[in-house]
Design an enzyme around this catalytic site. Structure first.
Site, PDB file in Angstrom:
ATOM      1  CG  HIS A   1      -1.451  -1.006   1.902  1.00  0.00           C
ATOM      2  ND1 HIS A   1      -1.139  -1.481   2.980  1.00  0.00           N
ATOM      3  CD2 HIS A   1      -2.231  -2.149   1.277  1.00  0.00           C
ATOM      4  CE1 HIS A   1      -1.701  -2.587   3.306  1.00  0.00           C
ATOM      5  NE2 HIS A   1      -2.352  -2.933   2.348  1.00  0.00           N
TER       6      HIS A   1
ATOM      7  CE  LYS B   1      -7.971   9.404   0.932  1.00  0.00           C
ATOM      8  NZ  LYS B   1      -8.194  10.548   1.500  1.00  0.00           N
TER       9      LYS B   1
ATOM     10  CG  HIS C   1       6.620  -5.111   4.887  1.00  0.00           C
ATOM     11  ND1 HIS C   1       6.695  -4.190   3.922  1.00  0.00           N
ATOM     12  CD2 HIS C   1       5.549  -4.814   5.818  1.00  0.00           C
ATOM     13  CE1 HIS C   1       5.630  -3.154   4.197  1.00  0.00           C
ATOM     14  NE2 HIS C   1       4.969  -3.979   5.218  1.00  0.00           N
TER      15      HIS C   1
ATOM     16  N   GLY D   1      -3.732  -6.606  11.868  1.00  0.00           N
ATOM     17  CA  GLY D   1      -4.169  -6.049  10.867  1.00  0.00           C
ATOM     18  C   GLY D   1      -5.084  -6.281   9.775  1.00  0.00           C
TER      19      GLY D   1
ATOM     20  N   GLY E   1       0.752  -0.286  10.052  1.00  0.00           N
ATOM     21  CA  GLY E   1      -0.586   0.262   9.887  1.00  0.00           C
ATOM     22  C   GLY E   1      -1.456   0.183  11.393  1.00  0.00           C
TER      23      GLY E   1
ATOM     24  CG  ASP F   1       2.817  -1.001   3.678  1.00  0.00           C
ATOM     25  OD1 ASP F   1       2.868  -1.407   4.990  1.00  0.00           O
ATOM     26  OD2 ASP F   1       2.299  -2.021   3.274  1.00  0.00           O
TER      27      ASP F   1
ATOM     28  CB  ALA G   1      -3.390  17.893   7.853  1.00  0.00           C
TER      29      ALA G   1
ATOM     30  CG  ASN H   1      -5.180  20.476  11.744  1.00  0.00           C
ATOM     31  OD1 ASN H   1      -5.237  20.676  10.714  1.00  0.00           O
ATOM     32  ND2 ASN H   1      -3.986  19.449  12.404  1.00  0.00           N
ATOM     33  CB  THR H   2      -9.727  18.259   9.310  1.00  0.00           C
ATOM     34  OG1 THR H   2      -9.907  17.199   8.459  1.00  0.00           O
ATOM     35  CG2 THR H   2     -10.517  19.457   8.673  1.00  0.00           C
TER      36      THR H   2
HETATM   37 FE   LIG Z   1       3.153  -3.083   6.262  1.00  0.00          FE
END
Ligand SMILES: [Fe+2]
Length: 547
Positions: free
Chosen positions: A11, A36, A124, A178, A286, A314, A394, A503-504
């Site tokens: 990802h 995205k 990984h 996950g 994640g 990731d 953000a 804040n977004t």
């Molecule tokens: Fe991962």
């Protein structure tokens, strides 16, 4: 030593550049491609590389591909096994290994001049671990990687001592916290590998009524690992189609999975502490973006400090892989300087884009004061300052800001962004004031990776940022690190008495966060935002905002 890190396989493709042990640039491909997450998280897209992010990292540092000492790729195909041998059901998973083996040639094509022999495969979860243990401020820490999957495992527990990793445990697939969370995400009608935070938000509306079932299926094994047996989700709550209205059962299911995840993570952290006795725990993977779970680990585990990599998913493995290869090459990596590792723009470049777009703009004497005044009048501000953020949050560089004192601003911002109304928006707060307003979670919390309880005396004063369970996912702002954001907050407090602003992230529905001035203008042009504060310049929609 010049090391380029590449995350491409699962990802959020991304690239990072580490020069003589110093992190100089890191960015996700989605910010360049405007798609995205950069690509679909499926085996047949595993060949896609973060070409633009990598090219930018090199150009920004004035480095040619042929100058690189190494390219660190955050997956090692030699450690992978056929999916059915690992108990996974994915007939196309073999494509991942095929494409990973070919990655050196692919990279040499994408970055002309690169010697394919410079590519190093990094396990990984070692890449995730390094993104925490080598990027955190403490030189010695315990590290937990909590992930969907790597080559053949889903987690890693270990320890960094003076920059060297000692691996203590790793859970073999198919057992995966996950993947379990991804499964329930999909069952609840959301996009797996993308919308897991929506499940976490929904959990606040439910009761953990199915905890007994979850405790049976998901449990630690006493050796640093765990089991995740298949759960018949449909027996607990009926599956939802995308966009379908959820009911109490669904919130109860989300709450049950969330609470069980927290319990298991606390047990894993407790086991690790027994092995190491370290003061600090670092987290990546994640699952470490689950800020509710992170707060329980901070508040209830024996570790005194918890540091989470801001790009815990990731995307962060590009940086981790590069730091790991730099370290094994004899460097002594420095902690990452902050999350603002993406593209930045000079005032001249920004002004040239404003001129080209032929929008009216001005250059106020004090942009922070201008923004504070607009917010105090209950306007919405698009805030584009400095370098963009690495990771999904953000943090005051590509943000959408609003007044926290009006309850309806939650709905207003969710409308601007096309988000579900059950999702909260978060506050940024002056670091020196956070302690009196927010409790339980750690302070400082510069990366928005923990939730805090809002002091009951403050809930009425900042209702827009208080989630249904009385919590808020705060970002503390240190004036030394973020002088412009801190000045804006001080000015806002001067006008309203509130050292807090909503804040977004600066983006609209389904789009990646704004990265360039052109992205900012496109977003401003299509969303009901009153003021775009871009560098020192102000672009206004309607002077005075919603007075
Ligand atoms: Fe991962």
């Amino acid at each position: 030593m010049l090391v380029l890190g590449i995350n491409a396989l699962f990802h959020d493709p991304s690239a990072a550049l580490v020069v003589d042990g110093r992190t100089v640039a890191a960015a996700e491909e989605e910010r360049f491609s405007r798609r995205k997450h950069g690509k679909r998280p499926v085996p047949f897209s595993a060949w896609e590389l973060p070409e633009q992010a990598a090219a930018w990292c090199l150009a920004d540092a004035g480095v040619e591909p042929s100058d690189l000492d190494a390219v660190a790729y955050s997956f090692d195909p030699a450690l992978a096994r056929p999916a059915d041998e690992m108990g996974l059901h994915d007939p196309w998973d073999h494509l991942r290994r095929t494409y990973a083996w070919a990655a050196p040639q692919f990279l040499a094509t994408a970055l002309p001049g690169l010697d394919p022999a410079a590519v190093r495969f990094v396990r990984h979860h070692v890449a995730h671990a390094a993104s925490a243990g080598l990027a955190a401020p403490d030189r010695t820490s315990s590290v937990l990687v909590l992930d969907g999957r790597g080559e053949a495992t889903s987690h890693l527990a270990g320890r960094y001592v003076d920059g060297r990793l000692e691996m203590l445990a790793g859970q073999a697939l198919p057992h995966s916290l996950g993947l379990l969370y991804e499964d329930v995400t999909q069952h609840l009608g959301f996009l797996r590998s993308s919308d897991e935070y929506k499940v976490m938000a929904m959990a606040s509306y439910g009761r953990p009524r199915f905890l007994d079932e979850l405790r049976e299926a998901v449990r630690t094994t006493g050796d640093g690992g765990f089991r995740t047996d298949p759960v018949d989700w449909g027996r607990l709550a009926k599956p939802l189609a995308p966009g379908e209205q959820w009911e109490a059962d669904h919130a109860d299911l989300a709450a049950s999975v969330q609470v069980r995840l927290e319990e298991v993570l606390l047990e894993l952290a407790g086991w690790l502490y027994e092995q190491t006795g370290d003061r600090t725990l670092t987290l990546a993977g994640g699952v470490a973006l689950n800020c509710v779970a992170n707060t329980r680990i901070f508040a209830e585990s024996p570790f005194e400090q918890v540091w989470v990599q801001p790009a815990a998913g990731d995307a962060g493995t590009a940086l981790g892989a590069a730091l790991h290869v730099a370290r094994t090459g004899g460097e002594d990596p420095e902690p990452m300087p902050g999350a603002d590792l993406g593209r930045g723009w000079s005032d001249e470049r920004i002004e040239a884009e404003l001129r080209r777009a032929q929008v009216r703009y001005d250059r106020p004497a004090d942009i922070a004061a201008e923004v504070a005044e607009c917010l105090a009048r209950n306007g919405i501000v698009a805030w584009f300052q400095g370098r963009s953020e690495y990771g999904p949050r953000a943090l005051g560089h590509r943000s959408l800001l609003a007044h926290p004192g009006f309850q309806q601003n939650l709905e207003r911002l969710n409308d601007v962004k096309g988000r579900e109304q059950f999702r909260p928006v978060a506050p940024m707060v002056l670091a020196g004031r956070a302690g009196e307003i927010f409790g339980r979670g750690p302070v400082p919390s510069p990366y928005m990776l923990f939730v805090h309880d809002v002091d009951p005396g403050w809930r009425e004063r900042i209702p827009a940022v208080v989630h249904v369970d009385g919590t808020a996912r705060i970002q503390t702002v240190d004036p030394g690190q973020e002088p412009l954001v801190a000045t804006m907050l001080e000015r806002f407090e001067g006008l309203t008495g509130l050292p807090v602003v909503v804040n977004t992230s600066l983006n609209t529905a389904g789009r990646p966060m704004v990265d360039s001035p052109v992205d900012a203008l496109e977003c401003f042009g299509s969303a009901p935002v009153d003021l775009l504060a871009i560098g020192p310049f102000a672009v206004r929609r309607c002077p005075g905002g919603h007075a």
